[in-house]
Write an enzyme that holds these catalytic residues in place. Structure first.
Site, PDB file in Angstrom:
ATOM      1  N   SER A 165       0.885  -1.166   0.000  1.00 53.43           N
ATOM      2  CA  SER A 165       0.000   0.000   0.000  1.00 53.43           C
ATOM      3  C   SER A 165       0.923   1.216   0.000  1.00 53.43           C
ATOM      4  O   SER A 165       1.381   1.674   1.055  1.00 53.43           O
ATOM      5  CB  SER A 165      -0.891  -0.017   1.247  1.00 53.43           C
ATOM      6  OG  SER A 165      -1.689   1.141   1.274  1.00 53.43           O
ATOM      7  N   CYS A 195       9.944   6.916   5.010  1.00 59.38           N
ATOM      8  CA  CYS A 195      11.264   7.321   4.521  1.00 59.38           C
ATOM      9  C   CYS A 195      12.347   7.021   5.566  1.00 59.38           C
ATOM     10  O   CYS A 195      12.083   7.007   6.773  1.00 59.38           O
ATOM     11  CB  CYS A 195      11.290   8.818   4.237  1.00 59.38           C
ATOM     12  SG  CYS A 195      10.177   9.352   2.936  1.00 59.38           S
ATOM     13  N   GLU A 212      14.762   8.941   6.488  1.00 60.11           N
ATOM     14  CA  GLU A 212      15.011  10.091   7.352  1.00 60.11           C
ATOM     15  C   GLU A 212      14.066  10.092   8.546  1.00 60.11           C
ATOM     16  O   GLU A 212      14.475  10.284   9.696  1.00 60.11           O
ATOM     17  CB  GLU A 212      14.830  11.401   6.571  1.00 60.11           C
ATOM     18  CG  GLU A 212      15.777  11.564   5.395  1.00 60.11           C
ATOM     19  CD  GLU A 212      15.167  11.076   4.075  1.00 60.11           C
ATOM     20  OE1 GLU A 212      14.553   9.976   4.055  1.00 60.11           O
ATOM     21  OE2 GLU A 212      15.307  11.783   3.060  1.00 60.11           O
ATOM     22  N   CYS A 225       9.737  14.823   4.978  1.00 58.10           N
ATOM     23  CA  CYS A 225      10.911  14.686   5.842  1.00 58.10           C
ATOM     24  C   CYS A 225      11.505  16.045   6.200  1.00 58.10           C
ATOM     25  O   CYS A 225      12.001  16.241   7.306  1.00 58.10           O
ATOM     26  CB  CYS A 225      11.955  13.792   5.188  1.00 58.10           C
ATOM     27  SG  CYS A 225      11.450  12.053   5.170  1.00 58.10           S
TER      28      CYS A 225
HETATM   29 ZN    ZN Z   1      10.957  11.583   3.026  1.00 52.91          ZN
END
Ligand code: ZN
EC number: 3.5.4.5
Length: 144
Positions: free
Chosen positions: A50, A56, A58, A92
């Site tokens: 999904s 991420c 970070e 991020c």
């Molecule tokens: Zn990111």
């Protein structure tokens, strides 16, 4: 800026790069954040079937830092197997703004070309939305 400090942070990110879970994009990313006390926390991207649930590297690294009780990011290193150094995505950048400052160092390295880029967070997110924008609407008992 001390280049050796950045090298150390990049090495930490590289040490977990192989753990990236990216079967969909095949873009493997790792990050290492240095907290105000010098402790380093790492993270990798974690994709999901999904797609929107992908995390991420970070933000994974920052979450590890927060879980350990730290609240300030001094610098972050990002490594990715892309031809050019990857800048952090918009989400991020916003999360970095929560725990960093305009001066937070962001270094990114391509594991393919070894090319690197260094930015200050203030360059990447010049008009960050911060707690200062909502402070007067918050109750006096709100944290932080
Ligand atoms: Zn990111």
């Amino acid at each position: 800026m001390d280049g050796r400090d950045l090298d150390k942070l990049v090495e930490k990110a590289l040490s977990v790069h192989r753990n990236s879970y990216a079967p969909y994009s095949n873009v493997h990313v790792a990050a290492a954040v240095e907290a105000e006390d010098g402790t380093i926390y790492t993270g990798v991207n974690v994709e999901n079937a999904s797609y929107g649930l992908t995390i991420c590297a970070e933000r994974a690294a920052i979450a590890a830092m927060v879980a350990a009780g730290r609240r300030r990011v001094v610098k972050i290193a990002i490594v990715a197997d892309t031809p050019e150094p990857l800048p952090p995505c918009g989400a991020c950048r916003q999360v970095l703004a929560e725990f960093g400052s305009r001066d937070t160092l962001v270094v990114s390295v391509s594991t393919v070309t070894k090319e690197s880029r260094v930015w200050r967070l203030g360059e990447l997110l010049p008009y960050a939305f911060t707690v200062e924008h909502i402070r007067e609407n918050r109750g006096s008992d709100a944290a932080p």
